[in-house]
Each structure stands twice: as C-alpha cells, then as structure tokens.
Design a protein around this motif. Structure first.
Motif, PDB file in Angstrom:
ATOM      1  N   UNK A   1       0.704  -1.131  -0.005  1.00 47.58           N
ATOM      2  CA  UNK A   1       0.146  -0.114   0.097  1.00 47.58           C
ATOM      3  C   UNK A   1       0.780   1.349  -0.097  1.00 47.58           C
ATOM      4  N   UNK A   2       2.006   1.163  -0.292  1.00 47.46           N
ATOM      5  CA  UNK A   2       3.021   2.269   0.066  1.00 47.46           C
ATOM      6  C   UNK A   2       3.736   2.388  -0.963  1.00 47.46           C
ATOM      7  N   UNK A   3       4.009   1.449  -1.992  1.00 47.38           N
ATOM      8  CA  UNK A   3       4.879   1.568  -3.084  1.00 47.38           C
ATOM      9  C   UNK A   3       4.411   1.045  -4.158  1.00 47.38           C
ATOM     10  N   UNK A   4       4.710   1.462  -5.551  1.00 47.12           N
ATOM     11  CA  UNK A   4       4.093   0.911  -6.802  1.00 47.12           C
ATOM     12  C   UNK A   4       4.176  -0.550  -7.037  1.00 47.12           C
ATOM     13  N   UNK A   5       3.624  -1.379  -7.515  1.00 48.08           N
ATOM     14  CA  UNK A   5       3.649  -2.564  -7.663  1.00 48.08           C
ATOM     15  C   UNK A   5       4.812  -3.321  -8.214  1.00 48.08           C
ATOM     16  N   UNK A   6       5.557  -2.522  -9.212  1.00 54.09           N
ATOM     17  CA  UNK A   6       6.470  -2.889  -9.782  1.00 54.09           C
ATOM     18  C   UNK A   6       7.775  -2.964  -8.699  1.00 54.09           C
TER      19      UNK A   6
ATOM     20  N   UNK B   1      -0.710   6.405 -14.045  1.00 54.36           N
ATOM     21  CA  UNK B   1      -0.636   7.148 -15.234  1.00 54.36           C
ATOM     22  C   UNK B   1      -0.990   6.432 -16.386  1.00 54.36           C
ATOM     23  N   UNK B   2      -0.878   5.184 -16.464  1.00 52.05           N
ATOM     24  CA  UNK B   2      -1.163   4.215 -17.540  1.00 52.05           C
ATOM     25  C   UNK B   2      -2.795   4.035 -17.811  1.00 52.05           C
ATOM     26  N   UNK B   3      -3.340   3.893 -16.378  1.00 47.56           N
ATOM     27  CA  UNK B   3      -4.994   3.982 -16.408  1.00 47.56           C
ATOM     28  C   UNK B   3      -5.121   5.299 -17.123  1.00 47.56           C
ATOM     29  N   UNK B   4      -4.912   6.376 -16.558  1.00 48.98           N
ATOM     30  CA  UNK B   4      -5.365   7.617 -16.996  1.00 48.98           C
ATOM     31  C   UNK B   4      -5.155   7.718 -18.332  1.00 48.98           C
TER      32      UNK B   4
ATOM     33  N   UNK C   1      -3.129   4.147  -5.621  1.00 49.65           N
ATOM     34  CA  UNK C   1      -1.596   4.750  -5.764  1.00 49.65           C
ATOM     35  C   UNK C   1      -1.592   5.694  -7.011  1.00 49.65           C
ATOM     36  N   UNK C   2      -2.407   6.668  -7.226  1.00 44.77           N
ATOM     37  CA  UNK C   2      -2.599   7.421  -8.238  1.00 44.77           C
ATOM     38  C   UNK C   2      -1.306   7.994  -9.017  1.00 44.77           C
ATOM     39  N   UNK C   3      -0.128   8.210  -8.187  1.00 46.04           N
ATOM     40  CA  UNK C   3       0.673   8.730  -8.648  1.00 46.04           C
ATOM     41  C   UNK C   3       1.743   7.655  -9.325  1.00 46.04           C
ATOM     42  N   UNK C   4       1.419   6.521  -9.346  1.00 46.76           N
ATOM     43  CA  UNK C   4       2.360   5.225  -9.658  1.00 46.76           C
ATOM     44  C   UNK C   4       2.414   5.320 -11.291  1.00 46.76           C
ATOM     45  N   UNK C   5       2.934   4.625 -11.837  1.00 46.61           N
ATOM     46  CA  UNK C   5       3.051   4.347 -13.427  1.00 46.61           C
ATOM     47  C   UNK C   5       1.676   3.637 -13.731  1.00 46.61           C
ATOM     48  N   UNK C   6       1.110   2.776 -12.831  1.00 45.72           N
ATOM     49  CA  UNK C   6      -0.167   2.126 -13.125  1.00 45.72           C
ATOM     50  C   UNK C   6      -1.167   3.225 -13.330  1.00 45.72           C
TER      51      UNK C   6
ATOM     52  N   UNK D   1      -6.703  -0.907 -12.136  1.00 48.09           N
ATOM     53  CA  UNK D   1      -7.412   0.051 -11.785  1.00 48.09           C
ATOM     54  C   UNK D   1      -7.498  -0.045 -10.247  1.00 48.09           C
ATOM     55  N   UNK D   2      -7.218  -0.999  -9.565  1.00 45.41           N
ATOM     56  CA  UNK D   2      -7.106  -1.128  -8.405  1.00 45.41           C
ATOM     57  C   UNK D   2      -5.858  -0.347  -7.811  1.00 45.41           C
ATOM     58  N   UNK D   3      -4.598  -0.741  -8.471  1.00 45.53           N
ATOM     59  CA  UNK D   3      -3.446  -0.042  -8.272  1.00 45.53           C
ATOM     60  C   UNK D   3      -3.591   1.572  -8.571  1.00 45.53           C
TER      61      UNK D   3
END
Length: 198
Positions: free
Chosen positions: A74-79, A181-184, A174-179, A168-170
């Motif tokens: 819940x604190x860092x991007x999934x990658x 950005x990619x979803x947006x 974590x809206x500031x993550x690459x995930x 979408x969950x990520x």
C-alpha cells in the motif's frame, strides 16, 4: 524462430521461480508470466540481443508479484514491490548481491516506457514482451506461428479483464504510480483491444 528454439533455463533458481509463481499467481497471471519470458527470449534470439536466460526467467516469473494480494504494497508501486520480492527470492537462491539487484531492477524496469538494451537487456526484453502480451504492442515483431504456439501452450485465460482490474485497483490506491498514469492514458482500452485475444 520456432517455439522449440526458445531456451528455457533448467536451474534450481529457475525451477524455484516457477514453483513460487505457480503457488501464488492466478492461472491467468501465471501463464502471462511464462509468455512474458517466452516472447522476451524469442525476441532477443531473433534480434541479436544477448541476455542472461536464468536472470530473465526469474524476473519474468516475479515481475507481477506486486499485483498478488500476498505481496501487494500500500506504500510503493507494484513493480517496486515485485522488485523487492525478486531480491528476496534471489537471496534465498544464493545469488550474490549484484545479481539480486539486477533481478530487482529488471522487474522495476518492465514498467518503464523505454529501457536501454545496452544497459539492461533483460529489462528491455521484459518491457517489450509484457507490452505485447498485455496491450498487444508490436505483434508483427513475432512470427505468427510462434505467437500461435505460445498461446496454444499457455492460453490467455482472461488475462485482459483480470489485469485491467488489478491496474485500476493500483491506480485508485496509488494514483501517482506508473499504473495510475497508464490507466489515465487509456490502458484499459488498449488491453481490451489486444489482437492476441482475437
């Protein structure tokens, strides 16, 4: 390039990575991880990109572990979470620190939009193969017969909708993550239009 030409490493670490991925990934995510390696290794062989097959295989099996509920952070991007899992796995496999770091880097780099093949050939190949498998980027770079055989042996099993839900969950958490950005930027639409699903 034929399926039979793809070298699959048979080492304790490679076998262990597959065992761990089989234990924790959904069937669709597991098959995606195997396809990621197969497409990456095939592309490298076809295009003269020298790579470490064991390192690429282990990273391929681990690259989406940050999407698995047991390893989701819940604190860092999934990658990045997946990179930490790869580092810990590599330590357990007895790899030296430098090789553990490389495994982690490859997992992190697979989400980058561009990876330098000179600096990180395994990260370059994994970014390319996962982009093909998830969003259908550049299928023409792979022979149709090879694509068909990989998909026959390791079917997609609904990876598109499953992966979209994970992303979408990520992005929500974590809206500031690459995930995020990619979803947006329309990742869901690209995943839904993947030609590999036709």
């Amino acid at each position: 390039m034929r399926f039979a030409d793809i070298v699959i490493p048979d080492t304790p670490a490679a076998r262990g990575a597959l065992e761990v991925a089989t234990a924790y990934c959904s069937p669709a995510l597991l098959n995606h991880s195997v396809r990621a390696y197969l497409f990456a290794a095939a592309y490298g062989a076809m295009n003269g990109v020298a790579f470490d097959d064991e390192l690429l295989y282990v990273a391929s099996m681990m690259h989406d572990f940050g999407l698995v509920k047991e390893f989701d952070s819940h604190t860092v991007p999934f990658e990045e979470a997946g990179g930490h899992v790869a580092w810990v796995f590599a330590a357990g496999a007895g790899w030296p620190v430098e090789r553990r770091v490389r495994a982690s880097e490859i997992v992190v780099h697979h989400m980058w939009e561009k990876v330098d093949p000179e600096e990180d050939p395994e990260g370059y190949l994994l970014e390319l193969s996962t982009a093909l498998d998830i969003s259908g980027r550049r299928p023409e770079d792979f022979p149709a017969e090879l694509r068909a055989e990989v998909l026959r042996r390791y079917p997609r099993l609904g990876i598109g909708p499953e992966f979209t839900a994970c992303f979408v969950d990520q992005a929500t958490r974590k809206p500031d993550s690459l995930a995020g950005r990619f979803v947006r930027a329309g990742a869901a639409e690209r995943i839904a239009a993947n030609p590999l699903d036709r």
